[in-house]
Design an enzyme around this catalytic site. Structure first.
Site, PDB file in Angstrom:
ATOM      1  CG  ASP A 158      -5.529   8.422   4.322  1.00  0.00           C
ATOM      2  OD1 ASP A 158      -6.445   8.912   3.642  1.00  0.00           O
ATOM      3  OD2 ASP A 158      -5.706   7.519   5.163  1.00  0.00           O
ATOM      4  CG  ASP A 183      -9.766   7.799   6.758  1.00  0.00           C
ATOM      5  OD1 ASP A 183      -8.744   7.805   6.046  1.00  0.00           O
ATOM      6  OD2 ASP A 183      -9.740   7.979   7.993  1.00  0.00           O
ATOM      7  CD  GLU A 200      -6.774   5.271   2.488  1.00  0.00           C
ATOM      8  OE1 GLU A 200      -5.635   4.979   2.894  1.00  0.00           O
ATOM      9  OE2 GLU A 200      -7.706   5.584   3.265  1.00  0.00           O
ATOM     10  NE  ARG A 249     -10.562  -1.245   4.476  1.00  0.00           N
ATOM     11  CZ  ARG A 249     -11.120  -1.295   5.699  1.00  0.00           C
ATOM     12  NH1 ARG A 249     -12.318  -1.788   5.862  1.00  0.00           N
ATOM     13  NH2 ARG A 249     -10.451  -0.851   6.745  1.00  0.00           N
ATOM     14  CE  LYS A 289      -3.043   2.650   3.082  1.00  0.00           C
ATOM     15  NZ  LYS A 289      -3.637   2.711   4.442  1.00  0.00           N
ATOM     16  CG  ASP A 319      -1.797   5.496   4.888  1.00  0.00           C
ATOM     17  OD1 ASP A 319      -1.563   4.531   5.634  1.00  0.00           O
ATOM     18  OD2 ASP A 319      -2.931   5.741   4.429  1.00  0.00           O
ATOM     19  CE  LYS A 329      -6.320   9.546   7.632  1.00  0.00           C
ATOM     20  NZ  LYS A 329      -6.798   8.395   8.413  1.00  0.00           N
TER      21      LYS A 329
END
Length: 565
Positions: free
Chosen positions: A317, A394, A396, A398, A312, A335, A324
């Site tokens: 993010d 949020d 995202e 996966r 990933k 991230d 957030k």
């Protein structure tokens, strides 16, 4: 820190100790870290030294062994006094700001690493003399702990820094433009690990790991894994205005060039949409830089097996439209830690010329806010062909990983697929700051990963694998699934991993492993490069490295039936 105020006697003769140099050096940045076997002669007044190890190992170290690092500043009397007073987990000074002695914790529980690598990192970080242009660490350990210990030291010396020089108030001296940190390794053996739990160990020890020598090739392995760990940490530490999608693509191209393999395959921007990769495209389409899937491949001559590591790589993010909070957004440059770990692990592993085909798949995007941002209630079709109703922008990671693992299976024909991600905040609650949460459709692979974590110093702990209990959390009235759970109290790390497996299919006949390393990817405000050593040890049996083969857990044999206990 305890300071021993004993005036040493100057000794005219200095014992020369043989040394070997590492074969491979890749380290960059302001601090160059290199590894040797054996001790050289140095003066702690101008070349500070930290001597560190478990107390039981330090006490096998005689004055004749160590005097070449301490004389003429430190006497034998001071050395012996240091051994008698240094406390486990602490350090004492043998010569002010020049020579220190540190003892690692004596006891270890069954879920902690035998190397005590986490404690070692903290000691090294605290002991560094940033004003010195050259300093030494003498690492005293068993051979089976040497790789984990080296990585622990490497992560204590981060590469990324945007400091311009002198502090604004002028309170700190300007550090040298370049520093050399040399780790000199002394190997010891003992029959039993004093203080270790007897409930669980790391399995049988190969005879290679009982040796008290390191070959040039083994030093090369140590150097490469340590350097790759620092590479992964540097990418993760670098903010998105300096390390965006295109910058990570350039890092991948550099790795391919250094390994002398084919240039990466890059699927970017509108091509993602055209090829049906709605997960990566949907997450990254609002950003100023287009999202991308990047694939590096090493083909081993005569290989019959193939493994793909999928990372990933969310370069930043914001949470998207499910934005957030201010305090939660700080640090989200990190991230991309999964993609950074996969790239670093690939660089180190392929350099050892493994016997299997190896693929690194980087799923790169910025989860930004803008006119084209994915909205809650939108429905995306992913590369698997399955549709996903977005109920939380949020969640995202996966989405991009689901496209990545299907690409690994469908396009790369991988037999074993491992996805690595800073995926859920719930991982830290479930397994803590030091252990990644791992989930697999193959019990043997899961257990081997836990063992590899103990041996590599990058710890892992299994979370429940029960699709029939957890996957219903994603039920949707209008699509194949939602992307976020209905009940946040129902095994979130497991659910997030199952979302990814659902796109491979719960009847996937290959071996799949999910590594959620959201918490261990960072220590304080710094990245750790977690994942590089874990993957190299986990697949070490297929490596060309003698050291990695010896450290690897028992090889995964023929694919076990699905859902093995």
């Amino acid at each position: 820190m305890l300071i021993l105020n004993v005036i040493p006697k100057c000794v005219a003769t200095v014992r020369y100790c043989p040394l070997k140099y590492a074969v491979c050096r890749m380290s960059g940045g302001s601090v160059n870290v290199k590894f040797r076997w054996g001790l050289s002669t140095s003066d702690p007044e101008t070349q500070p030294v930290l001597i560190v190890g478990q107390a039981v190992h330090l006490n096998t170290f005689t004055w004749q062994d160590v005097r070449c690092k301490l004389e003429p500043r430190v006497s034998e009397e001071v050395w012996q006094r240091g051994l008698s007073v240094v406390a486990a987990g602490e350090a004492c000074e043998l010569w002010p700001r020049g020579a220190s002695l540190a003892a690692l914790p004596s006891r270890r529980s069954r879920h902690a690493a035998p190397s005590r690598a986490h404690a070692l990192s903290k000691i090294v970080k605290a002991a560094q003399r940033t004003s010195a242009t050259e300093e030494f660490i003498v690492l005293v350990c068993k051979k089976q702990d040497v790789l984990a210990s080296a990585v622990g030291i490497a992560r204590a010396v981060p590469q990324y820094s945007a400091r311009s020089g002198t502090a604004p108030l002028g309170t700190s001296p300007t550090p040298p433009a370049h520093r050399d940190l040399t780790v000199e390794i002394v190997l010891v053996t003992d029959e039993k690990r004093e203080g270790d739990s007897e409930d669980e160990d790391t399995g049988p020890v190969e005879s290679v790991l009982m040796e008290k020598t390191l070959s040039d090739d083994e030093l090369g392995t140590i150097q490469r894994v340590a350097d790759a760990t620092r590479l992964a940490a540097r990418i993760t530490d670098t903010p998105a205005n300096q390390m965006h999608v295109q910058d990570i693509i350039e890092e991948a191209c550099k790795v391919a060039k250094e390994l002398n393999i084919a240039e990466p395959t890059i699927i970017q921007g509108e091509e993602l949409r055209e090829r049906g990769m709605g997960g990566i495209y949907g997450v990254g389409r609002a950003a100023s830089k287009p999202p991308a899937l990047v694939s590096l491949t090493y083909r081993a001559p005569g290989a019959t097996q193939s493994v793909a590591w999928v990372g990933k790589g969310i370069v930043y993010d914001t949470g998207g439209l499910s934005i957030k909070a201010r305090s939660s957004m700080v640090g989200m440059k990190g991230d991309c830690g999964g993609a950074a770990a996969v790239l670093g692990a690939f660089a180190a592993f392929v350099a050892e010329r493994p016997t299997i085909d190896v693929h690194a798949v980087l799923c790169l995007a910025e989860n930004a806010v803008g006119p084209d941002a994915t909205r809650p209630d939108d429905i995306h079709q992913l590369y698997s062909g399955r549709t996903v109703e977005i109920n939380n922008t949020d969640a995202e990671g996966r989405l991009v990983l689901s496209d990545g693992v299907v690409y690994a299976q469908r396009d790369l024909k991988a037999d074993t697929i491992v996805d690595v991600a800073t995926l859920t905040g719930a991982q830290g609650t479930a397994t803590g700051k030091y252990h990644a949460a791992v989930l697999s459709n193959c019990g043997r692979l899961e257990r081997r990963c836990v063992t590899a974590g103990l041996r590599s110093g990058e710890l892992a702990h299994a979370v429940p694998f029960a699709p029939e209990l957890h996957f219903p959390e994603f039920s949707s009235a209008v699509a194949d699934m939602k992307n976020s759970v209905a009940d946040r109290n129902n095994a979130q790390p497991s659910c997030a991993g199952l979302f990814i497996l659902a796109h491979l299919g719960f009847d996937f006949r290959g071996a799949w492993l999910h590594v959620d390393m959201a918490a261990p990817a960072h220590s304080g405000e710094r990245a750790t490069g977690y994942g590089v050593a874990l993957l190299n040890v986990l697949f070490g049996a297929q490596s060309g490295s003698r050291l990695l083969r010896a450290l690897a857990p028992p090889a995964l044999h023929q694919r076990a039936p699905l859902h093995t206990p």
